[in-house]
Design a protein around this motif. Structure first.
Motif, mmCIF file in Angstrom:
data_model
loop_
_atom_site.group_PDB
_atom_site.id
_atom_site.type_symbol
_atom_site.label_atom_id
_atom_site.label_comp_id
_atom_site.label_asym_id
_atom_site.label_seq_id
_atom_site.Cartn_x
_atom_site.Cartn_y
_atom_site.Cartn_z
ATOM 1 N N UNK A 342 38.192 46.409 31.535
ATOM 2 C CA UNK A 342 37.139 46.525 32.568
ATOM 3 C C UNK A 342 36.561 45.167 32.959
ATOM 4 N N UNK A 343 37.341 44.124 32.758
ATOM 5 C CA UNK A 343 36.885 42.799 33.161
ATOM 6 C C UNK A 343 37.355 42.435 34.569
ATOM 7 N N UNK A 344 38.324 43.161 35.088
ATOM 8 C CA UNK A 344 38.799 42.980 36.452
ATOM 9 C C UNK A 344 38.741 44.306 37.188
ATOM 10 N N UNK A 345 38.415 44.239 38.464
ATOM 11 C CA UNK A 345 38.420 45.419 39.326
ATOM 12 C C UNK A 345 39.682 45.386 40.167
ATOM 13 N N UNK A 346 40.440 46.469 40.149
ATOM 14 C CA UNK A 346 41.639 46.590 40.971
ATOM 15 C C UNK A 346 41.209 47.007 42.375
ATOM 16 N N UNK A 356 42.935 41.764 42.836
ATOM 17 C CA UNK A 356 41.863 41.977 41.873
ATOM 18 C C UNK A 356 40.644 41.153 42.268
ATOM 19 N N UNK A 357 39.517 41.542 41.703
ATOM 20 C CA UNK A 357 38.315 40.734 41.814
ATOM 21 C C UNK A 357 37.474 40.963 40.566
ATOM 22 N N UNK A 358 36.612 40.009 40.290
ATOM 23 C CA UNK A 358 35.643 40.140 39.209
ATOM 24 C C UNK A 358 34.389 40.834 39.731
ATOM 25 N N UNK A 364 30.793 35.126 36.685
ATOM 26 C CA UNK A 364 29.948 34.068 36.140
ATOM 27 C C UNK A 364 30.233 33.843 34.662
ATOM 28 N N UNK A 365 30.459 34.937 33.951
ATOM 29 C CA UNK A 365 30.764 34.812 32.527
ATOM 30 C C UNK A 365 32.098 34.100 32.321
ATOM 31 N N UNK A 366 33.099 34.444 33.132
ATOM 32 C CA UNK A 366 34.409 33.801 33.002
ATOM 33 C C UNK A 366 34.292 32.301 33.249
#
Length: 758
Positions: A342-346, A356-358, A364-366
């Motif tokens: 659940x760290x990337x949105x498809x 994909x996007x965050x 910001x965390x990445x």
């Protein structure tokens, strides 16, 4: 008269369509009518809905507001606000998806990017995307925000559709995007946006979930009985997640990946991380940061590295090829791991393809993890790879759209040459040309391309600003992306000046000035062309200086200075062929003919236009050759050579229509209408003027000088008092007046079909 039996033929009730009443029918009967026009299918752009918990009150409030607005005959506008990660978009999607049966007109979706690194989305470009989704061809999207909004509201006035405007920055950003009629619009924002109440909006503010609801969401995420077995631990865990659905889902995903791990270990880990992650807190989201950090630590090494590297990406979205450029062969597996956590949105269902996007907080965390865990060398290399990935693929697209274009030199950093960059897929689909597919890719990636241009200096590769701008150039005039056209060239010019690259400065000045002409800022365009002329002269570039003669003439022509324009065009027409650029010389001669036509010097106009056409045909420039034929035809109308005029205008119209050059085709129709006037055929002339005006309107140029002239001549042919009377039979006029000498417009790079820009 042959006798026959008595027959009765009655018709009653409501009848739609054709009706045939007959006693006896012999032979074949064929009944036909006009074919129904093909309609653009409704757009269904909403992302899929996700599970929501404890939001019944919010959904009820949204429905009550919709019922009231509908009863009053007004559109429905509702804003859902709240903290990042609280579930605003999920609530809006649940509401709007439930309305689909009652809103068959479709669903529109736009991410307005309030938290985007490149800044909020421009409403002008969002409206353009909506218009294209509603069936407006690319070439018919009006150039200005006001015209686009007017067309958008006209198209939605009688259409029942829903619109989701996600992550809005301000009420002012939202207002141009509101549809007309009885449509439903939902807006999400981290701000409460009370300004929308002035537009009839109703604001629903979401608070974090209650502990019970958060436990329910955790249980649904795990779905394995651990919450029921450890209720107190589950409650402690969701309290550490601050009731934010995002944090609960992330914690749940981590636990789901470890079916043998108890909830207690997650509670202990989050509690221990809280103090250490204080510096990462934004808007009080301490525990979200802790959950994200724990998810990151649980990633496989390759996925953790890709997570850090993608955190440096300057845009909002990215595709699989970008990940491959950063990580190589392990990229796809690493992306799957990030998505599963659940760290990337498809976003494939929103945009098509593998993209994909965050979530904003995750991005910001990445970026923070990249700063904390990656080396300075790793970050610098990743930034160069990102920038050159987009440059290499934009160059590929450029060559598809304009093969053999005289581009600026492209300098790739060591280790990221074009061969080391993953190729993006812009192969054409059925019914699409390769050039259109390449343009589609450039437009889809434009937010990322612009982000690289803006961040080129910070990325350690300032040359990317002007090289990428030059590579993307073919997109700007073809898709009429004026805002990005001007911004990219402004940034490219500033960077080239700072780096002392004279060649790049000249290209940014000339290509950027053409954008100024396209947007009506003729004085600024002229100033930029003159700066380029001085620079070319100082650098001893005779060909570059000669090209600016033509460009400066265009600006003077737009400013109404015909004498100055003619002098510059004449110099360019002499100098350019002598320096080896026959095509540019022919364009200058075309422009010289245009000035002659405007001044009523029809013989000069015909000679120069015909000479221009011959060279342009030999150079393979069918578009400008057709424009030259149209100009020749109009000059022949003025000279009274009516048969020659008809042949030239007819050939020009066929060629321009085949290339979907609507604006130029409308100009030729105006010339054909003038020809009909000279032949004493006012009825045919009026029909041609009306057709020209309709075409001007369809391409968003109803306010142009050419359209105004056509309207004036139509009005002279059909005064109001004459329109009510039957038209008299046409007869030749004794001495028809010559048509006014309005030209067909200057030949320039980048209006209907684009050009080299330099």
């Amino acid at each position: 008269m042959r006798g026959h039996e008595h027959s009765v033929n009655e018709l009653s009730g409501t009848v739609h369509g054709f009706v045939v009443q007959a006693s006896s029918v012999h032979g074949g009967i064929h009944v036909s009518g006009p074919a129904a026009p093909e309609e653009t299918p409704p757009p269904w752009q909403l992302p899929p809905a996700v599970r929501i918990t404890d939001r019944a009150d919010a959904l009820r409030a949204l429905e009550v507001h919709r019922d009231r607005a509908s009863a009053d005959g007004h559109p429905t506008l509702a804003a859902v606000s709240g903290l990042g990660g609280v579930g605003k978009t999920a609530v809006a999607l649940a509401w709007l998806h439930a309305l689909r049966p009652d809103f068959p007109g479709g669903q529109l979706y736009a991410d307005l990017g309030a938290q985007a690194p490149e800044g909020p989305a421009d409403p002008c470009e969002v409206v353009a995307r909506f218009l294209r989704a509603l069936g407006v061809p690319v070439g018919q999207v009006p150039p200005t925000l006001g015209e686009r909004v007017a067309l958008y509201r006209s198209l939605t006035a009688d259409r029942r559709l829903v619109v989701l405007l996600d992550d809005a920055a301000t009420a002012a950003q939202v207002r141009p995007l509101l549809p007309a009629g009885r449509c439903v619009t939902a807006v999400t924002s981290r701000r409460r946006m009370p300004g929308l109440s002035l537009d009839g909006g109703h604001v629903v503010h979401l608070e974090p979930l209650s502990a019970d609801a958060a436990v329910e969401l955790l249980d649904a995420t795990l779905a394995d009985g651990r919450v029921a077995a450890q209720p107190e631990e589950a409650r402690a865990l969701v309290l550490l997640c601050a009731g934010l659905p995002l944090a609960v889902r992330i914690a749940g995903a981590r636990l789901a990946a470890r079916p043998k791990q108890g909830i207690t270990s997650m509670v202990r880990a989050l509690s221990e991380e809280r103090e250490r992650l204080e510096a990462l807190a934004i808007e009080g989201d301490h525990d979200v940061r802790a959950a994200l950090d724990l998810s990151y630590r649980g990633l496989p090494p390759a996925a953790a590295r890709l997570y850090r590297l993608l955190g440096l990406h300057p845009g909002r979205e990215f595709g699989v090829p970008l990940a491959r450029t950063l990580l190589g062969g392990e990229a796809v597996e690493a992306l799957d791991a990030l998505h599963d956590a659940n760290l990337l949105v498809d976003v494939a269902e929103e945009t098509g393809g593998e993209r994909y996007r965050f979530h904003d907080l995750v991005r910001l965390h990445a970026a923070e993890r990249a700063a904390l865990d990656g080396s300075a060398e790793e970050r610098a290399t990743a930034l160069l790879r990102i920038g050159h990935h987009y440059l290499a693929n934009a160059c590929r697209a450029e060559q598809v759209v304009e093969p053999g274009r005289d581009s600026l030199e492209r300098n790739f950093a060591r280790g990221v040459e074009p061969g080391a960059v993953a190729a993006e897929d812009f192969a054409p689909v059925e019914g699409q040309t390769a050039a259109d597919a390449a343009l589609d890719w450039l437009e889809r990636e434009l937010p990322n391309l612009m982000a690289v241009v803006r961040h080129a200096r910070a990325m350690g590769a300032p040359e990317l600003a002007w090289q990428l701008t030059d590579a993307v150039w073919p997109l700007f005039p073809r898709r009429k992306l004026y805002r990005e056209w001007l911004e990219a060239h402004r940034e490219g010019l500033l960077t080239a000046e700072a780096e002392g690259d004279g060649e790049a400065c000249c290209r940014m000045l000339t290509s950027g000035a053409l954008g100024r002409l396209a947007t009506g800022d003729h004085a600024e365009g002229l100033a930029m062309f003159e700066r380029a002329a001085v620079s070319f002269e100082e650098r001893g570039d005779a060909l570059g200086h000669a090209r600016t003669l033509n460009y400066r003439g265009l600006a003077h022509r737009r400013l109404g200075r015909l004498d100055s324009a003619a002098e510059l065009f004449a110099r360019a027409a002499d100098a350019l062929p002598a320096l080896g650029d026959l095509r540019a010389g022919a364009l200058a001669r075309f422009n010289l003919a245009d000035v002659a036509l405007a001044e009523g010097r029809y013989e000069d106009a015909a000679v120069d236009a015909e000479a221009s056409r011959l060279v342009l045909e030999a150079a393979g420039d069918a578009y400008n050759a057709a424009r030259a034929a149209g100009l020749t035809g109009r000059a022949c109308v003025g000279l009274g050579r009516l048969d020659r005029a008809e042949a030239e205008l007819s050939a020009a119209l066929s060629a321009l229509r085949a290339q979907a050059a609507g604006f130029e085709a409308a100009r030729v129709l105006g010339g054909m209408a003038q020809l009909a006037e000279r032949r004493g055929q006012p009825r045919q002339a009026g029909q041609l003027y009306r057709e020209a005006l309709s075409l001007y309107d369809s391409v968003g140029r109803s306010g142009s000088a050419e359209a105004a002239e056509a309207a004036a001549r139509l009005g002279a042919l059909e005064p109001p008092e004459a329109r009510a009377r039957p038209e008299a039979p046409e007869r030749p006029e004794a001495d028809p007046p010559p048509p006014p000498g309005a030209g067909t417009g200057p030949a320039e790079e980048g209006r209907e079909r684009g050009g080299a820009g330099g």
